[in-house]
Enzyme design. Structure first.
Site, PDB file in Angstrom:
ATOM      1  N   MET A 269       0.900  -0.598  -0.428  1.00 34.29           N
ATOM      2  CA  MET A 269       0.114  -0.207  -0.540  1.00 34.29           C
ATOM      3  C   MET A 269       0.712   0.976  -0.343  1.00 34.29           C
ATOM      4  O   MET A 269       1.367   1.360   1.037  1.00 34.29           O
ATOM      5  CB  MET A 269      -0.938   0.217   1.142  1.00 34.29           C
ATOM      6  CG  MET A 269      -1.404  -1.212   2.198  1.00 34.29           C
ATOM      7  SD  MET A 269      -1.988  -1.856   3.510  1.00 34.29           S
ATOM      8  CE  MET A 269      -3.265  -0.411   3.294  1.00 34.29           C
TER       9      MET A 269
ATOM     10  N   ILE B 114       1.226  -5.194   8.340  1.00 31.64           N
ATOM     11  CA  ILE B 114       2.561  -4.846   8.215  1.00 31.64           C
ATOM     12  C   ILE B 114       2.996  -3.346   8.199  1.00 31.64           C
ATOM     13  O   ILE B 114       2.487  -2.793   7.580  1.00 31.64           O
ATOM     14  CB  ILE B 114       4.008  -6.527   7.601  1.00 31.64           C
ATOM     15  CG1 ILE B 114       3.556  -6.636   7.399  1.00 31.64           C
ATOM     16  CG2 ILE B 114       4.924  -5.278   7.869  1.00 31.64           C
ATOM     17  CD1 ILE B 114       3.524  -8.439   6.206  1.00 31.64           C
TER      18      ILE B 114
ATOM     19  N   GLY C 175       1.791   4.359   3.997  1.00 29.40           N
ATOM     20  CA  GLY C 175       2.536   3.098   3.343  1.00 29.40           C
ATOM     21  C   GLY C 175       2.370   1.683   4.283  1.00 29.40           C
ATOM     22  O   GLY C 175       3.018   2.271   4.982  1.00 29.40           O
ATOM     23  N   SER C 176       2.314   1.053   3.878  1.00 29.79           N
ATOM     24  CA  SER C 176       2.447  -0.228   4.650  1.00 29.79           C
ATOM     25  C   SER C 176       2.522  -1.449   3.442  1.00 29.79           C
ATOM     26  O   SER C 176       2.353  -1.421   2.542  1.00 29.79           O
ATOM     27  CB  SER C 176       1.938  -0.115   5.667  1.00 29.79           C
ATOM     28  OG  SER C 176       0.492   0.556   5.291  1.00 29.79           O
ATOM     29  N   ARG C 177       1.885  -2.517   4.420  1.00 29.32           N
ATOM     30  CA  ARG C 177       1.736  -3.806   3.424  1.00 29.32           C
ATOM     31  C   ARG C 177       0.656  -5.028   4.702  1.00 29.32           C
ATOM     32  O   ARG C 177       0.324  -5.028   5.895  1.00 29.32           O
ATOM     33  CB  ARG C 177       2.634  -4.600   3.106  1.00 29.32           C
ATOM     34  CG  ARG C 177       2.955  -5.395   2.983  1.00 29.32           C
ATOM     35  CD  ARG C 177       4.525  -5.985   2.608  1.00 29.32           C
ATOM     36  NE  ARG C 177       4.527  -7.665   2.662  1.00 29.32           N
ATOM     37  CZ  ARG C 177       6.422  -8.319   2.838  1.00 29.32           C
ATOM     38  NH1 ARG C 177       7.146  -7.951   2.438  1.00 29.32           N
ATOM     39  NH2 ARG C 177       5.778  -9.706   2.715  1.00 29.32           N
TER      40      ARG C 177
END
Length: 224
Positions: free
Chosen positions: A104, A162, A192-194
């Site tokens: 993301m 995450i 911002g991530s996953r």
């Protein structure tokens, strides 16, 4: 948690802090350099963009409709498929699973959605590092949440939120026993991530690397 408003509640504090900082900056700049110039106007434009992006980040896509398909696992997040591989999952299953990772960016909707109906049977928060979210090691080394969802047929999937290099706050208040309703809010990750999804090896994957997903609309896979 049902999503019924255009701005996520997590955004209120962030937006207020952003506005407070902007007011302070404008006050100091105009106190030191009271005569308006092109640099003042460029600063005002930049600060306006900052406010716009902050508000946009916490937007809630209330216009979306949840995809309803039998045995489907939906994308829990907006983003790009960064991994689709078989890995050893050592926290809960302790066997090989199909891992699908969604990266993301800061421009994506950052709300995470339940990918299918069921029950939360396991939840654990792990403190950790803040590596770049698209790196493979970030799944285990970064700060993350692990969530196990189990449906009425006994099928289980693991969803892992995450934190990334920029993301410093994972939002999730689930507990074992909570109901998981496909398309409703699971949580969110800021800036911002996953999100990783671990599926059974016999799942029929419907996406490929670099495929762009839309949370609660894109079908990631079908379960057997």
């Amino acid at each position: 948690m049902k999503i019924n408003k255009r701005l996520h509640e997590e955004g209120t504090k962030a937006i207020m802090i952003t506005l407070a900082v902007i007011v302070a900056v404008v006050f100091v700049v105009n106190w030191i350099w009271p005569l308006q110039s092109v640099w003042h106007y460029l600063l005002y434009l930049f600060l306006t963009v900052v406010v716009f992006l902050t508000v946009r980040f916490f937007r809630v896509p209330i216009w979306r409709k949840t995809t309803i398909e039998k045995d489907a696992v939906l994308a829990p997040a907006d983003g790009v498929i960064a991994a689709n591989e078989v890995v050893m999952e050592d926290e809960y299953f302790h066997d090989k699973r199909r891992q699908i990772s969604i990266f993301m960016s800061i421009y994506d909707v950052h709300i995470n959605f339940f990918p299918f109906d069921g029950e939360v049977t396991y939840y654990k928060y792990h403190p950790g590092k803040f590596l770049l979210a698209f790196k493979p090691k970030s799944s285990a080394d970064n700060e993350h949440n692990t969530i196990i969802l189990k449906d009425k047929k006994g099928r289980e999937i693991l969803v892992r939120q995450i934190a990334g290099f920029v993301a410093r706050r994972i939002v999730c208040d689930l507990q074992p026993g909570d109901e998981a309703i496909v398309g409703e809010e699971l949580g969110m990750i800021r800036f911002g991530s996953r999100v990783d999804v671990f599926l059974p090896l016999d799942a029929e994957v419907k996406v490929k690397i670099n495929h762009r997903t839309v949370g609660k609309e894109t079908v990631l896979a079908k379960l057997k």
